[in-house]
Design an enzyme around this catalytic site. Sequence first.
Site, PDB file in Angstrom:
ATOM      1  N   GLU A   9      -3.250   3.521   2.602  1.00  8.68           N
ATOM      2  CA  GLU A   9      -3.472   3.833   4.184  1.00  8.68           C
ATOM      3  C   GLU A   9      -3.654   4.939   4.243  1.00  8.68           C
ATOM      4  OE1 GLU A   9      -0.162   2.719   6.368  1.00  8.68           O
ATOM      5  OE2 GLU A   9      -0.865   3.154   8.346  1.00  8.68           O
TER       6      GLU A   9
ATOM      7  N   HIS B 288       0.866  -1.208  -0.284  1.00  7.34           N
ATOM      8  CA  HIS B 288      -0.041   0.058  -0.001  1.00  7.34           C
ATOM      9  C   HIS B 288       0.961   1.340   0.037  1.00  7.34           C
ATOM     10  CE1 HIS B 288       0.504  -1.116   4.428  1.00  7.34           C
ATOM     11  NE2 HIS B 288       0.893   0.421   4.494  1.00  7.34           N
TER      12      HIS B 288
ATOM     13  N   HIS C 297       1.909  10.961  -7.766  1.00  5.51           N
ATOM     14  CA  HIS C 297       0.352  10.683  -7.715  1.00  5.51           C
ATOM     15  C   HIS C 297       0.169   9.105  -7.569  1.00  5.51           C
ATOM     16  CE1 HIS C 297       1.653  10.301 -12.091  1.00  5.51           C
ATOM     17  NE2 HIS C 297       0.932   8.743 -11.905  1.00  5.51           N
TER      18      HIS C 297
ATOM     19  N   GLU D 110      -4.252   9.793 -10.675  1.00  2.52           N
ATOM     20  CA  GLU D 110      -4.167   9.430 -11.961  1.00  2.52           C
ATOM     21  C   GLU D 110      -5.567   8.476 -12.352  1.00  2.52           C
ATOM     22  OE1 GLU D 110      -0.805   8.103 -13.718  1.00  2.52           O
ATOM     23  OE2 GLU D 110      -1.565   8.731 -15.892  1.00  2.52           O
TER      24      GLU D 110
END
Lengths: 151, 151
Positions: free
Chosen positions: B70, B19, B92, B140
């Site tokens: 997270e 993550h 991004h 994005e």
Amino acid sequence: MSDDLWVWGSNATEPRILHAMIRVADLERSLGFYCGALGMRKLVQHDVPAGKFSIAFVSFSSDYESGAIELTHNWESPANDEGYSHGSGYGHIAIGVPDVPGTCARLRSAGIDITVEPKILFPGGPSLAFVKDPDGYSIELIQTSRDYPGI
Amino acid sequence: MSDDLWVWGSNATEPRILHAMIRVADLERSLGFYCGALGMRKLVQHDVPAGKFSIAFVSFSSDYESGAIELTHNWESPANDEGYSHGSGYGHIAIGVPDVPGTCARLRSAGIDITVEPKILFPGGPSLAFVKDPDGYSIELIQTSRDYPGI
């Protein structure tokens, strides 16, 4: 029409998280960290002279189905010696590894900065540690196998 | 020992990206964006009074096998009105969606800022667009189905 343009899929019915993008000062140095040290592979690299930038996607997978990191190198920036600033908002990218202490030992021997040594937050739980990539981005390592001691 | 502590896996043999973590000023607002607007689900939320923070994991998947974000909310920061700074390094997080223009239209009607309208970089290729999350993080959107017009 080439499927090279549709590497993230061309017939998906559901959304999914694809990658996180970070800007790096030296693409080869970053590839040395993510591929050489961490063990990812480079999925592709595009050098774009018209835009004076290069991008490379790295992943632990050999395809684009699993998570990836996009490394962007702008050839002419940052102009100063300080590199990119990290701000206070973005935290880290987390990577699951079977053996956190073993990974840290391997990274340390490669000269990589371990910013938080392996520790266990909860008894019986997995170990975690933090390292810095060559640009100072924070990478969290989380233990994903009970077959190793966490610390 | 509870498997609740080993949500990312307890018998992995290979590393994988888990993550990306970002700090958010208002957790409910962020959950409204990632879950309500983008369609992710909240996998878990931990409120930690001792540390004065909350964390929540959001994903398009119902498990921890696919990528996640997270969201960290520090109850007492940022102290100023400007929120977290984003720096110049992090770029991004990219999300693949079957229908980029449709997703943008839905997000726009929910009051979300479309920072780059859907466009096609290469003829025959997928559409992409950029939106901002409530804290200004750049997201994005990349088209992952040919079943929709890209723009």
